[in-house]
Design an enzyme around this catalytic site. Structure first.
Site, PDB file in Angstrom:
ATOM      1  CG  HIS A 163      -0.156  21.295   5.600  1.00  0.00           C
ATOM      2  ND1 HIS A 163      -0.525  22.180   6.587  1.00  0.00           N
ATOM      3  CD2 HIS A 163       0.688  20.388   6.188  1.00  0.00           C
ATOM      4  CE1 HIS A 163       0.056  21.825   7.728  1.00  0.00           C
ATOM      5  NE2 HIS A 163       0.803  20.748   7.510  1.00  0.00           N
ATOM      6  CG  HIS A 203      -7.346  21.747   4.997  1.00  0.00           C
ATOM      7  ND1 HIS A 203      -7.721  23.070   4.995  1.00  0.00           N
ATOM      8  CD2 HIS A 203      -6.096  21.701   5.528  1.00  0.00           C
ATOM      9  CE1 HIS A 203      -6.733  23.800   5.502  1.00  0.00           C
ATOM     10  NE2 HIS A 203      -5.754  23.002   5.836  1.00  0.00           N
TER      11      HIS A 203
END
Length: 323
Positions: free
Chosen positions: A94, A141
């Site tokens: 991302h 994350h």
């Protein structure tokens, strides 16, 4: 892993901001923004963004499955997403995609359109930062994953930038472009790093490379048989916007996205039906659909058709409709 964890939202502004920001690094964004740029802004900008996006995403996805760094532990982290939980964490794709798309768009437009340099730089920085922060907020994350992804993407962008024009010229003029655009991504997909358990990274990578392959073939065909890219006088959005152009932009986008989504639905049905007949499995059999010989052709053919439709069929339809 099939259910989202229970949690209580205490700040709805942050919740919806970062849920929306997370979507800016997913298929819903790619399948709308990249074609929109091609249809309404500038073909050359769209080509450069797609080139950078596909290379960056492939390297990011493969890096995950080579490094095999786990995602944050839960608990203590609460994960707001579950689909990508089976993937490894480092680097954050991302973060890589957001950095690559926002800054390649900024770099490609700053010499073609008149707008304050500082404004474009801040817009690119804010866009990529929001997506990066969304990965922390959703618990997908660590800080290191996000920073690593952004830095890798920035490094790749700096490496590719000097070769942009050369790559673009080859993609438009080389007689080998259509063949290489299909063969090279397919070889990469079939030779994707093997994992001990199933992860959606191979399927997602095939989707990205397939879309880029179809679009690249479309770029070549358009340059060869319609209007050469270097002399094309096709509709460009430009700045500033005026009401009459905004109506045309909206119409072009709605027509285009409808055709793209219809193509995706149709090709998914047809390709999966053919593969089901060839390999004798039920549509509901998820394990069978995850096999290499099914997943790669299914994803690649479907999304290469989407890329081709967005760059060839939709522009022809726009012209036919007087848009």
């Amino acid at each position: 892993q099939g259910c989202t964890q229970k949690y209580i939202v205490k700040n709805y502004f942050y919740y919806y901001l970062f849920k929306f920001s997370a979507a800016l690094g997913e298929e819903i964004f790619y399948i709308t923004f990249l074609p929109f740029t091609y249809w309404n802004i500038d073909h050359s900008i769209s080509r450069r963004m797609i080139i950078v996006w596909s290379i960056v995403m492939y390297i990011g996805q493969v890096s995950k499955d080579i490094l095999k760094w786990p995602r944050p532990l839960s608990p203590p982290v609460v994960k707001l997403e579950m689909r990508t939980n089976a993937e490894y964490g480092m680097p954050s794709t991302h973060a890589m995609a957001a950095t690559a798309i926002s800054f390649s768009f900024f770099i490609a437009t700053m010499n073609q359109y008149k707008y304050p340099f500082e404004l474009g730089l801040v817009a690119a920085f804010v866009f990529s930062t929001l997506v990066c922060l969304s990965r922390l907020y959703t618990g997908m994350h660590t800080v290191l994953d996000v920073i690593g992804g952004a830095l890798i993407s920035a490094g790749l962008l700096m490496f590719l930038y000097p070769a942009w024009d050369m790559i673009d010229h080859l993609l438009l003029t080389s007689p080998f472009c259509p063949l290489l655009s299909i063969v090279v991504p397919l070889v990469l997909c079939y030779n994707y790093p093997k994992l001990d358990y199933y992860s959606p990274t191979r399927g997602d990578t095939t989707t990205i490379l397939g879309a880029a392959a179809g679009a690249t073939v479309g770029f070549w065909l358009n340059n060869q048989y319609t209007a050469p890219a270097y002399t094309s006088k096709s509709f460009y959005l430009g700045f500033p916007l005026i009401p009459s152009k905004m109506v045309v932009v909206l119409a072009r986008f709605l027509v285009g996205i409808l055709v793209v989504l219809l193509t995706r639905w149709l090709m998914k049905s047809v390709v999966l039906g053919v593969l089901r007949y060839r390999y004798k499995f039920r549509i509901q059999d998820l394990e069978a659909r995850r096999r290499l010989e099914v997943e790669v052709p299914y994803k690649f053919i479907t999304y290469s058709s989407v890329g081709f439709t967005a760059t060839v069929i939709v522009p022809l339809l726009h012209e036919l409709l007087g848009l």
